[in-house]
Motif scaffolding. Sequence first.
Motif, mmCIF file in Angstrom:
data_model
loop_
_atom_site.group_PDB
_atom_site.id
_atom_site.type_symbol
_atom_site.label_atom_id
_atom_site.label_comp_id
_atom_site.label_asym_id
_atom_site.label_seq_id
_atom_site.Cartn_x
_atom_site.Cartn_y
_atom_site.Cartn_z
ATOM 1 N N GLU A 217 0.826 -1.218 0.000
ATOM 2 C CA GLU A 217 0.000 0.000 0.000
ATOM 3 C C GLU A 217 0.860 1.268 0.000
ATOM 4 O OE1 GLU A 217 -3.819 -0.703 1.435
ATOM 5 O OE2 GLU A 217 -3.199 -2.280 0.040
ATOM 6 N N ARG A 218 2.116 1.119 0.394
ATOM 7 C CA ARG A 218 3.019 2.278 0.365
ATOM 8 C C ARG A 218 4.414 1.774 0.035
ATOM 9 N NH1 ARG A 218 5.326 5.535 5.644
ATOM 10 N NH2 ARG A 218 6.526 7.101 4.509
ATOM 11 N N PHE A 219 5.101 2.454 -0.854
ATOM 12 C CA PHE A 219 6.493 2.117 -1.165
ATOM 13 C C PHE A 219 7.157 3.424 -1.561
ATOM 14 C CE2 PHE A 219 10.202 0.849 -3.408
ATOM 15 C CZ PHE A 219 10.509 -0.446 -3.005
ATOM 16 N N ASN A 220 7.862 4.039 -0.633
ATOM 17 C CA ASN A 220 8.569 5.266 -1.005
ATOM 18 C C ASN A 220 9.823 5.452 -0.166
ATOM 19 O OD1 ASN A 220 7.442 6.020 1.370
ATOM 20 N ND2 ASN A 220 6.339 7.797 0.594
ATOM 21 N N GLN A 221 10.682 6.299 -0.685
ATOM 22 C CA GLN A 221 11.965 6.505 -0.028
ATOM 23 C C GLN A 221 11.967 7.863 0.659
ATOM 24 O OE1 GLN A 221 15.180 5.585 -2.586
ATOM 25 N NE2 GLN A 221 16.609 5.340 -0.903
ATOM 26 N N LEU A 222 12.359 7.877 1.926
ATOM 27 C CA LEU A 222 12.398 9.115 2.694
ATOM 28 C C LEU A 222 13.686 9.123 3.494
ATOM 29 C CD1 LEU A 222 9.016 9.852 4.524
ATOM 30 C CD2 LEU A 222 10.351 11.398 3.088
ATOM 31 N N LYS A 223 14.504 10.115 3.278
ATOM 32 C CA LYS A 223 15.773 10.251 4.012
ATOM 33 C C LYS A 223 16.588 8.955 4.011
ATOM 34 C CE LYS A 223 13.992 13.851 6.980
ATOM 35 N NZ LYS A 223 13.246 14.075 8.187
ATOM 36 N N GLY A 224 16.713 8.344 2.837
ATOM 37 C CA GLY A 224 17.561 7.161 2.705
ATOM 38 C C GLY A 224 16.946 5.864 3.222
ATOM 39 N N ILE A 226 13.732 3.109 2.754
ATOM 40 C CA ILE A 226 12.550 2.739 1.955
ATOM 41 C C ILE A 226 11.448 2.310 2.919
ATOM 42 C CG2 ILE A 226 11.627 1.182 0.198
ATOM 43 C CD1 ILE A 226 14.400 1.052 -1.054
ATOM 44 N N HIS A 227 10.326 3.003 2.830
ATOM 45 C CA HIS A 227 9.177 2.689 3.699
ATOM 46 C C HIS A 227 8.192 1.819 2.918
ATOM 47 C CE1 HIS A 227 10.074 5.589 6.963
ATOM 48 N NE2 HIS A 227 10.821 6.109 5.991
ATOM 49 N N ILE A 228 7.914 0.655 3.469
ATOM 50 C CA ILE A 228 6.998 -0.269 2.783
ATOM 51 C C ILE A 228 5.869 -0.636 3.748
ATOM 52 C CG2 ILE A 228 6.772 -2.478 1.582
ATOM 53 C CD1 ILE A 228 9.836 -2.441 1.151
ATOM 54 N N SER A 253 7.993 -12.738 12.964
ATOM 55 C CA SER A 253 9.057 -13.449 12.274
ATOM 56 C C SER A 253 8.967 -13.227 10.752
ATOM 57 C CB SER A 253 8.984 -14.921 12.687
ATOM 58 O OG SER A 253 9.234 -15.760 11.630
ATOM 59 N N ILE A 254 7.745 -13.197 10.224
ATOM 60 C CA ILE A 254 7.569 -12.909 8.785
ATOM 61 C C ILE A 254 8.093 -11.508 8.470
ATOM 62 C CG2 ILE A 254 5.805 -12.438 6.996
ATOM 63 C CD1 ILE A 254 4.116 -14.698 8.375
ATOM 64 N N GLY A 255 7.745 -10.557 9.305
ATOM 65 C CA GLY A 255 8.142 -9.169 9.082
ATOM 66 C C GLY A 255 9.659 -9.000 9.142
ATOM 67 N N THR A 256 10.275 -9.581 10.168
ATOM 68 C CA THR A 256 11.732 -9.399 10.329
ATOM 69 C C THR A 256 12.495 -10.045 9.175
ATOM 70 O OG1 THR A 256 11.386 -9.500 12.703
ATOM 71 C CG2 THR A 256 13.653 -9.744 11.945
ATOM 72 N N ALA A 257 12.114 -11.292 8.840
ATOM 73 C CA ALA A 257 12.835 -11.990 7.763
ATOM 74 C C ALA A 257 12.646 -11.248 6.439
ATOM 75 C CB ALA A 257 12.339 -13.426 7.653
ATOM 76 N N SER A 258 11.423 -10.772 6.182
ATOM 77 C CA SER A 258 11.165 -10.075 4.916
ATOM 78 C C SER A 258 11.970 -8.778 4.856
ATOM 79 C CB SER A 258 9.674 -9.737 4.770
ATOM 80 O OG SER A 258 8.894 -10.898 4.865
ATOM 81 N N ARG A 259 11.992 -8.042 5.966
ATOM 82 C CA ARG A 259 12.734 -6.769 5.965
ATOM 83 C C ARG A 259 14.217 -7.014 5.673
ATOM 84 N NH1 ARG A 259 15.939 -4.969 9.538
ATOM 85 N NH2 ARG A 259 15.061 -6.112 11.298
ATOM 86 N N LYS A 260 14.780 -8.026 6.347
ATOM 87 C CA LYS A 260 16.216 -8.293 6.152
ATOM 88 C C LYS A 260 16.514 -8.638 4.697
ATOM 89 C CE LYS A 260 17.603 -9.655 10.768
ATOM 90 N NZ LYS A 260 17.637 -10.781 11.680
ATOM 91 N N GLU A 261 15.650 -9.468 4.132
ATOM 92 C CA GLU A 261 15.898 -9.874 2.740
ATOM 93 C C GLU A 261 15.732 -8.682 1.797
ATOM 94 O OE1 GLU A 261 13.950 -13.452 1.605
ATOM 95 O OE2 GLU A 261 14.885 -13.399 -0.385
ATOM 96 N N LEU A 262 14.716 -7.863 2.057
ATOM 97 C CA LEU A 262 14.500 -6.700 1.185
ATOM 98 C C LEU A 262 15.651 -5.700 1.311
ATOM 99 C CD1 LEU A 262 10.649 -6.348 1.544
ATOM 100 C CD2 LEU A 262 11.917 -6.650 -0.600
ATOM 101 N N SER A 268 19.337 -1.120 0.635
ATOM 102 C CA SER A 268 18.917 0.093 1.342
ATOM 103 C C SER A 268 18.341 -0.306 2.703
ATOM 104 C CB SER A 268 17.830 0.792 0.518
ATOM 105 O OG SER A 268 17.139 1.737 1.291
ATOM 106 N N LYS A 269 18.331 0.636 3.611
ATOM 107 C CA LYS A 269 17.627 0.388 4.861
ATOM 108 C C LYS A 269 16.129 0.386 4.561
ATOM 109 C CE LYS A 269 17.755 2.018 9.625
ATOM 110 N NZ LYS A 269 17.464 0.697 10.135
ATOM 111 N N VAL A 270 15.407 -0.553 5.201
ATOM 112 C CA VAL A 270 13.971 -0.697 4.901
ATOM 113 C C VAL A 270 13.179 -0.624 6.203
ATOM 114 C CG1 VAL A 270 12.204 -2.369 4.167
ATOM 115 C CG2 VAL A 270 14.271 -2.080 2.788
ATOM 116 N N MET A 271 12.081 0.115 6.159
ATOM 117 C CA MET A 271 11.124 0.106 7.281
ATOM 118 C C MET A 271 9.864 -0.583 6.756
ATOM 119 S SD MET A 271 10.333 1.431 10.353
ATOM 120 C CE MET A 271 10.879 3.099 10.728
ATOM 121 N N LEU A 272 9.630 -1.819 7.254
ATOM 122 C CA LEU A 272 8.500 -2.601 6.722
ATOM 123 C C LEU A 272 7.416 -2.732 7.788
ATOM 124 C CD1 LEU A 272 7.293 -4.637 4.572
ATOM 125 C CD2 LEU A 272 8.548 -6.414 5.805
#
Length: 298
Positions: A217-224, A226-228, A253-262, A268-272
């Motif tokens: 629903e959201r995928f954008n980059q803010l201050k380096g 990526i917010h998903i 566990s789904i969230g953490t593993a997905s964030r690390k892989e992304l 890039s650093k990711v906030m999922l």
Amino acid sequence: MNPKTKSGYVSIVGKTNAGKSTLLNNILGQKIAITSRKPQTTRHRFLGIRTDNENQIIFVDTPGFHSGQKRALNRYMNKVASNAMRGVDIVLYVLDKLNWSEDDLSRVQSISKETSIILIINKVDKLEDKGSLLPFIDDLSKDNLFRHIVPISALKDIGVENLVRLIHEQLPEGGHLYPEDQVTDISEKFLASEIVRENCINRLGDELPYRITVSIERFNQLKGIIHIDSVIYVEKQSQKGMLIGQSGSMLKSIGTASRKELEKLLDSKVMLKTWIKVKNNWSDNESLLPSMGYDIDK
Ligand SMILES: Nc1nc2c(ncn2[C@@H]2O[C@H](COP(=O)(O)OP(=O)(O)OP(=O)(O)O)[C@@H](O)[C@H]2O)c(=O)[nH]1
Ligand SMILES: [Mg+2]
């Protein structure tokens, strides 16, 4: 004088779980397609592009053929796979070891005579009776359906570069259709939804993977960073509970593993953030599917 350039579309088709997406990732040398030991993992058609000097191969990964399940999503996936056998230069028809059936024969016979078909016998590393391979190849060579029959292991990387060489030989002459550094047509947003779905599939029991879909629903980059924002849709309230797990442990566990892989894949650093929502019976609702990303006309 420059050598003549060649390029062509090569569909990777076959029954579900045969190893099509594993093969694509191997050929590209990077992960663009999710894979799993459970069937019906790939749900969409997408491209993987490999350019070696004058040769450009545009692979089309597809959902696997399957029967038995009769939901709208299953019909959609089988249709995407059938459509992908048309209008391409080469079809790679992938088998799981020596599992060849009447259904495979009729699918292969439905492919246009203009198209070169290469039969791939995948997972040869798992063949218990290696002696059965040559008689199997001899038998299937008789009707001249295939340009080549190639045993490989996509997972253990056996025979894959030889396969690429055979594809290069078959490619028609023509200019390249994509820049040489482009590897796929999928968006980072789609990749994010697939990685979250893959992490669900790997953690859930046998039924639930077929009842979920992931929407970004959201995928954008803010201050380096990526917010998903992702939403996992399930079909019933009880499924929501299973996905959340005890005190939220499964979802975490789904969230953490997905964030690390992304973070690795997107470099890039990711906030999922991940939510779960119920959409009643979505996978059997023909009119809802296009809005959930399953649109046969796209
Ligand atoms: N041992 C072995 N396993 C393999 C090989 N290729 C793929 N696999 C495994 O087979 C399973 C299915 O692989 P996928 O690549 O997801 O299969 P697929 O054909 O894309 O499946 P769908 O997308 O569901 O149609 C995974 O567990 C892979 O690791 C192989 O050559 N050898
Ligand atoms: Mg697949």
